[in-house]
Scaffold this active site. Structure first.
Site, PDB file in Angstrom:
ATOM      1  N   HIS A  17      47.306  28.907  43.395  1.00 55.42           N
ATOM      2  CA  HIS A  17      48.161  28.745  42.666  1.00 55.42           C
ATOM      3  C   HIS A  17      49.191  27.868  42.758  1.00 55.42           C
ATOM      4  O   HIS A  17      49.940  27.124  42.524  1.00 55.42           O
ATOM      5  CB  HIS A  17      48.090  30.096  41.159  1.00 55.42           C
ATOM      6  CG  HIS A  17      47.283  30.638  41.191  1.00 55.42           C
ATOM      7  ND1 HIS A  17      46.747  32.009  40.828  1.00 55.42           N
ATOM      8  CD2 HIS A  17      46.160  30.061  40.242  1.00 55.42           C
ATOM      9  CE1 HIS A  17      45.392  31.962  39.986  1.00 55.42           C
ATOM     10  NE2 HIS A  17      45.273  30.772  39.679  1.00 55.42           N
ATOM     11  N   LYS A  41      38.458  37.510  29.083  1.00 59.06           N
ATOM     12  CA  LYS A  41      38.330  38.094  30.440  1.00 59.06           C
ATOM     13  C   LYS A  41      38.968  39.616  30.309  1.00 59.06           C
ATOM     14  O   LYS A  41      39.915  39.754  29.707  1.00 59.06           O
ATOM     15  CB  LYS A  41      39.464  37.309  32.297  1.00 59.06           C
ATOM     16  CG  LYS A  41      38.394  35.712  31.834  1.00 59.06           C
ATOM     17  CD  LYS A  41      39.341  35.255  33.115  1.00 59.06           C
ATOM     18  CE  LYS A  41      38.991  33.528  33.121  1.00 59.06           C
ATOM     19  NZ  LYS A  41      39.654  33.007  34.743  1.00 59.06           N
ATOM     20  N   ARG A  90      39.074  22.775  41.851  1.00 57.76           N
ATOM     21  CA  ARG A  90      38.651  23.643  42.756  1.00 57.76           C
ATOM     22  C   ARG A  90      36.956  22.684  43.103  1.00 57.76           C
ATOM     23  O   ARG A  90      36.619  22.799  44.463  1.00 57.76           O
ATOM     24  CB  ARG A  90      38.523  24.801  43.197  1.00 57.76           C
ATOM     25  CG  ARG A  90      38.901  25.838  43.006  1.00 57.76           C
ATOM     26  CD  ARG A  90      39.409  27.062  42.659  1.00 57.76           C
ATOM     27  NE  ARG A  90      38.598  27.397  41.669  1.00 57.76           N
ATOM     28  CZ  ARG A  90      38.774  28.356  40.907  1.00 57.76           C
ATOM     29  NH1 ARG A  90      38.963  29.729  41.530  1.00 57.76           N
ATOM     30  NH2 ARG A  90      38.000  28.606  39.905  1.00 57.76           N
ATOM     31  N   SER A 128      40.941  34.581  41.277  1.00 58.96           N
ATOM     32  CA  SER A 128      41.253  35.379  40.784  1.00 58.96           C
ATOM     33  C   SER A 128      40.320  36.046  40.488  1.00 58.96           C
ATOM     34  O   SER A 128      41.175  38.189  41.512  1.00 58.96           O
ATOM     35  CB  SER A 128      42.470  35.153  39.897  1.00 58.96           C
ATOM     36  OG  SER A 128      43.600  34.377  39.677  1.00 58.96           O
TER      37      SER A 128
END
Length: 161
Positions: A17, A41, A90, A128
């Site tokens: 990040h 989440k 990514r 994460s």
């Protein structure tokens, strides 16, 4: 002034990040890091904790601002006068999801551009969720997150760094 929004859950903020933030500042005058409440989440940290952690990590750069937000991102962009949303990519799976979101966001607010940065190679495997799983099982995450973040993660899991 060209303002961009960098939205995310940042649960926790990673070195990946921070790489996107650093590189995004080369393209925009001001970046608002928007810590999302609505993420669907299971979070390790509350939104307030995530905002505070991000503020600690990026402290000292007047071009950066951190806020919590809720609701539609495109409405938030309007309120903040943002010209773009910045996102990191990514893998191909990120691209598919981001493309769907970009098309919807364009429909909701065609004035805001989506800007994508490919994640640096050394951060391409970091997420994460993965960091939380490794930390929970006692693994080494010290070079994947800032030191202050590592400490807070281990405190949540009742461990010392």
């Amino acid at each position: 002034m060209r303002i961009c929004i960098y939205p995310g859950t940042f649960d926790p903020v990673t070195n990946g990040h921070l790489d996107i933030i650093k590189r995004g500042l080369t393209l925009f005058d001001h970046m608002i890091i928007a810590v999302s409440e609505d993420n669907y989440k299971a979070n390790l940290f509350t939104q307030e904790e995530r905002v505070q952690i991000m503020r600690e990590v990026i402290a000292g750069d007047p071009r950066l601002e951190v806020e919590g937000f809720s609701g539609l991102l495109m409405d938030y962009c309007d309120r903040k006068g943002a010209v773009a949303v910045i996102r990191g990519l990514r893998a191909v799976s990120d691209f598919e999801y981001e493309m769907q979101m970009a098309l919807m966001n364009s429909k909701l607010n065609p004035k805001v551009e989506m800007a994508y940065l490919m994640t640096g190679q050394k951060y391409s495997f970091i997420s994460s969720s993965m960091i939380k799983n490794v930390a929970k099982l006692g693994g080494d995450i010290h070079d994947l997150v800032p030191a202050a973040v590592e400490k807070k993660i281990f405190q949540k899991y009742g461990r010392q760094v």
